[in-house]
Design an enzyme around this catalytic site. Structure first.
Site, PDB file in Angstrom:
ATOM      1  N   ARG A  53      38.321 -12.633  14.071  1.00  0.00           N
ATOM      2  CA  ARG A  53      38.374 -12.615  15.133  1.00  0.00           C
ATOM      3  C   ARG A  53      37.166 -12.882  15.254  1.00  0.00           C
ATOM      4  O   ARG A  53      35.818 -12.344  14.610  1.00  0.00           O
ATOM      5  CB  ARG A  53      38.678 -11.426  15.375  1.00  0.00           C
ATOM      6  CG  ARG A  53      38.815 -11.052  17.641  1.00  0.00           C
ATOM      7  CD  ARG A  53      38.577  -9.752  17.790  1.00  0.00           C
ATOM      8  NE  ARG A  53      40.071  -9.096  17.240  1.00  0.00           N
ATOM      9  CZ  ARG A  53      40.632  -8.668  18.367  1.00  0.00           C
ATOM     10  NH1 ARG A  53      40.175  -8.735  19.585  1.00  0.00           N
ATOM     11  NH2 ARG A  53      42.115  -8.085  17.955  1.00  0.00           N
ATOM     12  N   ARG A 102      39.172   4.131   0.278  1.00  0.00           N
ATOM     13  CA  ARG A 102      37.660   4.680   0.634  1.00  0.00           C
ATOM     14  C   ARG A 102      38.034   5.972   0.828  1.00  0.00           C
ATOM     15  O   ARG A 102      37.160   7.143   0.488  1.00  0.00           O
ATOM     16  CB  ARG A 102      37.284   4.001   1.877  1.00  0.00           C
ATOM     17  CG  ARG A 102      37.117   2.579   1.934  1.00  0.00           C
ATOM     18  CD  ARG A 102      37.156   1.866   2.716  1.00  0.00           C
ATOM     19  NE  ARG A 102      36.187  -0.183   3.048  1.00  0.00           N
ATOM     20  CZ  ARG A 102      36.739  -0.791   3.916  1.00  0.00           C
ATOM     21  NH1 ARG A 102      37.323  -0.622   5.130  1.00  0.00           N
ATOM     22  NH2 ARG A 102      35.912  -1.304   3.889  1.00  0.00           N
ATOM     23  N   ALA A 126      40.822 -19.738  -0.473  1.00  0.00           N
ATOM     24  CA  ALA A 126      40.255 -19.107  -2.286  1.00  0.00           C
ATOM     25  C   ALA A 126      38.532 -19.373  -2.224  1.00  0.00           C
ATOM     26  O   ALA A 126      38.084 -18.835  -3.301  1.00  0.00           O
ATOM     27  CB  ALA A 126      40.844 -19.936  -3.356  1.00  0.00           C
ATOM     28  N   GLY A 178      44.187 -10.873   4.537  1.00  0.00           N
ATOM     29  CA  GLY A 178      44.066 -11.428   5.543  1.00  0.00           C
ATOM     30  C   GLY A 178      43.798 -10.358   7.252  1.00  0.00           C
ATOM     31  O   GLY A 178      45.540 -10.806   7.149  1.00  0.00           O
ATOM     32  N   ASP A 235      41.559   0.818   2.075  1.00  0.00           N
ATOM     33  CA  ASP A 235      41.850   2.407   3.013  1.00  0.00           C
ATOM     34  C   ASP A 235      41.672   3.653   1.542  1.00  0.00           C
ATOM     35  O   ASP A 235      41.187   4.540   2.311  1.00  0.00           O
ATOM     36  CB  ASP A 235      42.358   1.747   4.414  1.00  0.00           C
ATOM     37  CG  ASP A 235      42.132   0.714   5.083  1.00  0.00           C
ATOM     38  OD1 ASP A 235      41.065   0.847   4.920  1.00  0.00           O
ATOM     39  OD2 ASP A 235      43.089   0.153   5.008  1.00  0.00           O
ATOM     40  N   GLY A 244      36.887 -18.789   0.101  1.00  0.00           N
ATOM     41  CA  GLY A 244      35.930 -17.547   0.651  1.00  0.00           C
ATOM     42  C   GLY A 244      35.009 -16.464  -0.063  1.00  0.00           C
ATOM     43  O   GLY A 244      35.119 -16.499  -1.518  1.00  0.00           O
ATOM     44  N   GLN A 245      34.310 -15.495   0.336  1.00  0.00           N
ATOM     45  CA  GLN A 245      34.452 -14.416  -0.187  1.00  0.00           C
ATOM     46  C   GLN A 245      34.818 -13.245  -1.043  1.00  0.00           C
ATOM     47  O   GLN A 245      34.834 -13.488  -2.065  1.00  0.00           O
ATOM     48  CB  GLN A 245      33.679 -13.234   0.997  1.00  0.00           C
ATOM     49  CG  GLN A 245      32.300 -13.955   1.403  1.00  0.00           C
ATOM     50  CD  GLN A 245      31.229 -14.288   0.786  1.00  0.00           C
ATOM     51  OE1 GLN A 245      30.754 -14.070  -0.257  1.00  0.00           O
ATOM     52  NE2 GLN A 245      30.645 -15.832   0.606  1.00  0.00           N
ATOM     53  N   HIS A 289      46.038  -1.561   9.279  1.00  0.00           N
ATOM     54  CA  HIS A 289      45.170  -1.320   8.680  1.00  0.00           C
ATOM     55  C   HIS A 289      44.083  -2.162   9.584  1.00  0.00           C
ATOM     56  O   HIS A 289      43.878  -2.908  10.270  1.00  0.00           O
ATOM     57  CB  HIS A 289      44.932  -2.670   7.501  1.00  0.00           C
ATOM     58  CG  HIS A 289      44.283  -2.816   7.225  1.00  0.00           C
ATOM     59  ND1 HIS A 289      42.916  -2.359   6.469  1.00  0.00           N
ATOM     60  CD2 HIS A 289      43.410  -4.346   7.357  1.00  0.00           C
ATOM     61  CE1 HIS A 289      41.684  -2.856   6.389  1.00  0.00           C
ATOM     62  NE2 HIS A 289      41.967  -4.447   6.698  1.00  0.00           N
TER      63      HIS A 289
HETATM   64  P1  NDP Z   1      37.234 -12.761   3.227  1.00  0.00           P
HETATM   65  O1  NDP Z   1      36.848 -13.737   2.078  1.00  0.00           O
HETATM   66  O2  NDP Z   1      35.233 -12.353   3.733  1.00  0.00           O
HETATM   67  O3  NDP Z   1      38.310 -12.662   3.568  1.00  0.00           O
HETATM   68  C1  NDP Z   1      39.544 -13.029   3.950  1.00  0.00           C
HETATM   69  C2  NDP Z   1      39.710 -12.474   4.889  1.00  0.00           C
HETATM   70  O4  NDP Z   1      40.731 -10.600   4.428  1.00  0.00           O
HETATM   71  C3  NDP Z   1      39.507 -12.307   6.248  1.00  0.00           C
HETATM   72  O5  NDP Z   1      40.859 -12.471   7.419  1.00  0.00           O
HETATM   73  C4  NDP Z   1      38.976 -11.009   5.886  1.00  0.00           C
HETATM   74  O6  NDP Z   1      39.650 -10.433   7.296  1.00  0.00           O
HETATM   75  C5  NDP Z   1      40.747 -10.022   5.163  1.00  0.00           C
HETATM   76  N1  NDP Z   1      39.813  -8.632   5.053  1.00  0.00           N
HETATM   77  C6  NDP Z   1      40.861  -7.896   4.174  1.00  0.00           C
HETATM   78  N2  NDP Z   1      40.476  -6.509   4.259  1.00  0.00           N
HETATM   79  C7  NDP Z   1      38.897  -7.230   4.260  1.00  0.00           C
HETATM   80  C8  NDP Z   1      37.743  -5.518   3.662  1.00  0.00           C
HETATM   81  N3  NDP Z   1      38.302  -4.816   3.628  1.00  0.00           N
HETATM   82  N4  NDP Z   1      36.881  -6.182   4.448  1.00  0.00           N
HETATM   83  C9  NDP Z   1      36.660  -7.998   4.193  1.00  0.00           C
HETATM   84  N5  NDP Z   1      37.499  -8.412   4.664  1.00  0.00           N
HETATM   85  C10 NDP Z   1      38.883  -7.935   5.006  1.00  0.00           C
HETATM   86  O7  NDP Z   1      36.310 -14.447   4.875  1.00  0.00           O
HETATM   87  P2  NDP Z   1      35.602 -15.676   4.184  1.00  0.00           P
HETATM   88  O8  NDP Z   1      35.948 -16.390   5.636  1.00  0.00           O
HETATM   89  O9  NDP Z   1      34.562 -15.566   3.625  1.00  0.00           O
HETATM   90  O10 NDP Z   1      37.236 -16.795   3.553  1.00  0.00           O
HETATM   91  C11 NDP Z   1      38.119 -17.029   3.776  1.00  0.00           C
HETATM   92  C12 NDP Z   1      38.371 -18.132   3.493  1.00  0.00           C
HETATM   93  O11 NDP Z   1      39.948 -19.080   3.999  1.00  0.00           O
HETATM   94  C13 NDP Z   1      37.642 -19.673   4.264  1.00  0.00           C
HETATM   95  O12 NDP Z   1      37.662 -20.036   2.581  1.00  0.00           O
HETATM   96  C14 NDP Z   1      38.395 -20.169   4.802  1.00  0.00           C
HETATM   97  O13 NDP Z   1      37.998 -21.887   4.406  1.00  0.00           O
HETATM   98  C15 NDP Z   1      39.811 -19.708   4.255  1.00  0.00           C
HETATM   99  N6  NDP Z   1      41.370 -20.468   4.908  1.00  0.00           N
HETATM  100  C16 NDP Z   1      42.514 -20.505   4.702  1.00  0.00           C
HETATM  101  C17 NDP Z   1      43.304 -21.014   4.946  1.00  0.00           C
HETATM  102  C18 NDP Z   1      44.265 -21.424   3.730  1.00  0.00           C
HETATM  103  O14 NDP Z   1      44.908 -21.045   3.014  1.00  0.00           O
HETATM  104  N7  NDP Z   1      45.091 -22.498   4.542  1.00  0.00           N
HETATM  105  C19 NDP Z   1      43.239 -20.506   6.570  1.00  0.00           C
HETATM  106  C20 NDP Z   1      42.715 -19.872   6.814  1.00  0.00           C
HETATM  107  C21 NDP Z   1      40.993 -20.077   6.450  1.00  0.00           C
HETATM  108  P3  NDP Z   1      38.489  -9.363   8.680  1.00  0.00           P
HETATM  109  O15 NDP Z   1      37.686 -10.616   8.752  1.00  0.00           O
HETATM  110  O16 NDP Z   1      39.170  -9.277   9.778  1.00  0.00           O
HETATM  111  O17 NDP Z   1      37.508  -8.743   8.079  1.00  0.00           O
END
Ligand code: NDP
Length: 328
Positions: free
Chosen positions: A92, A162, A12, A130, A159, A14-15, A187
């Site tokens: 990754r 897009r 929550a 994710g 996708d 994250g971006q 995906h």
């Molecule tokens: P983002 O919110 O930007 O992205 C989250 C996930 O969405 C990534 O795996 C990303 O994959 C995926 N994703 C899927 N489709 C897309 C797309 N089209 N464009 C971009 N991303 C996409 O990541 P942040 O790092 O900002 O935030 C992740 C958060 O998750 C952090 O706050 C972290 O602490 C948290 N987290 C929570 C967990 C939990 O609740 N147990 C476990 C792990 C992390 P990709 O990187 O391949 O783009």
């Protein structure tokens, strides 16, 4: 008005979460008559940041937001969840092998599947965003034996959107005139956006384009590599468009596809189109009354068949890898 619907969002802080939560609170996920209660899951070190987002949500004074709670324990976060948006994942990083990536995500999605199994509402609908989304969804689904498998889905709607946008630009037609777009498979870069069954103003899209070179050498790679192009331009990965697609995915699942149209969702295969049963692969689906069905009977020529098979083969490899790791 109705009783609030419980929506659990992981990652929550994250971006994507930042863009997603405000759209949920404003009613765009479930509609203008449905209040929502948010349950946010974060890893312990990101709970503080999630609290900041929750403060901003409060400051939005959203009439439909019945409350926000934050957890670092999946068991509690998924309690009573009607909708679960699994956004947080282990991305990754440089030099990371696919096996390591799958293993790290297994550590996240296995306990989350177990928590959904233990405590989510009977009608729970799960969307995994994710990455690697399809296989993360498979891990969660496999660890939730009491939840019907078809409730676990992964996102290919971005996708799909897009692909609609690229076709709209190519033909100079509004996006609203495009129907029956399909994303097949994983995906990932192997996904197959299909114009042979899409329609533009009622006309076959591939015929309207009438440019096989553009279709094979520009359209497909542009859609498949759009994420990398966004990172290149923005200096950060797509977030608002991913959040928007997650909203679309659930909204369509709950409210139905329009007559004469369908959408793309990665769902557990029932063997349709030769996709091995159980793989969470993207298909054309119609939705109605909160249920989806894979569109049947589409003819696939050699061009489409080869590409779908390649993407499905990648999914089968990922399944084998997580099976070896004991995650499913
Ligand atoms: P983002 O919110 O930007 O992205 C989250 C996930 O969405 C990534 O795996 C990303 O994959 C995926 N994703 C899927 N489709 C897309 C797309 N089209 N464009 C971009 N991303 C996409 O990541 P942040 O790092 O900002 O935030 C992740 C958060 O998750 C952090 O706050 C972290 O602490 C948290 N987290 C929570 C967990 C939990 O609740 N147990 C476990 C792990 C992390 P990709 O990187 O391949 O783009």
């Amino acid at each position: 008005t109705q009783a609030p619907v419980t929506v659990t969002v992981t990652g929550a802080a994250g971006q994507i979460g930042y863009a997603l939560l405000f759209r949920i609170a404003s009613g765009q996920l479930l509609g203008p008559d449905t209040p929502v209660r948010l349950r946010l899951l974060e890893i312990p070190q990101a709970v503080k940041a999630a609290e900041g987002t929750a403060m901003e949500l409060e400051d939005g004074a959203f009439p439909l937001l019945a409350g926000t709670d934050i957890f670092d324990d999946p068991k509690r976060a998924f309690e009573g969840a009607n909708v679960a948006l699994l956004v947080g994942a282990r991305p990754r990083t440089k030099g990371m092998e696919r096996g390591d990536l799958l293993e790290a995500n297994g550590g996240i999605f296995k306990p989350q599947g177990e928590a959904i199994n233990a405590g989510a509402a009977d009608d729970v609908k799960v969307l995994v965003v994710g990455n690697p989304a399809n296989t993360n969804a498979l891990i969660a689904q496999s660890n939730a034996p009491d939840v019907p498998a078809e409730r676990f889905t992964a996102m290919t709607r971005l996708d799909h959107n897009r692909a609609i946008a690229q076709l709209s630009k190519k033909l100079g037609v509004p996006v609203g005139e495009i129907r029956k777009m399909t994303i097949w498979g994983n995906h990932s870069a192997t996904q197959y956006p299909d114009l042979f069954h899409a329609e533009v103003g009622g006309r076959n899209a591939a015929e309207a384009v009438n440019d096989e070179k553009w279709l094979a050498d520009e359209f497909i790679p542009t859609v498949a590599k759009r994420g990398a192009a966004i990172i290149e331009a923005r200096g950060a990965s797509s977030a608002a468009s991913a959040a928007s697609a997650a909203i679309d995915h659930i909204h369509t699942w709950v409210n139905g596809t329009p007559e004469g149209d369908w959408t793309s969702m990665a769902v557990p295969s029932d063997g349709s189109y030769g996709v091995p049963e159980g793989l969470i692969s993207s298909f054309p689906v119609t939705t109605k009354n909160g249920k989806y069905e894979i569109v049947q009977g589409l003819e696939l020529d050699e061009f489409s068949r080869t590409r779908i098979d390649a993407s499905v083969a990648e999914l089968a490899e990922e399944r084998e890898a997580v099976a070896k790791l004991g995650l499913i």
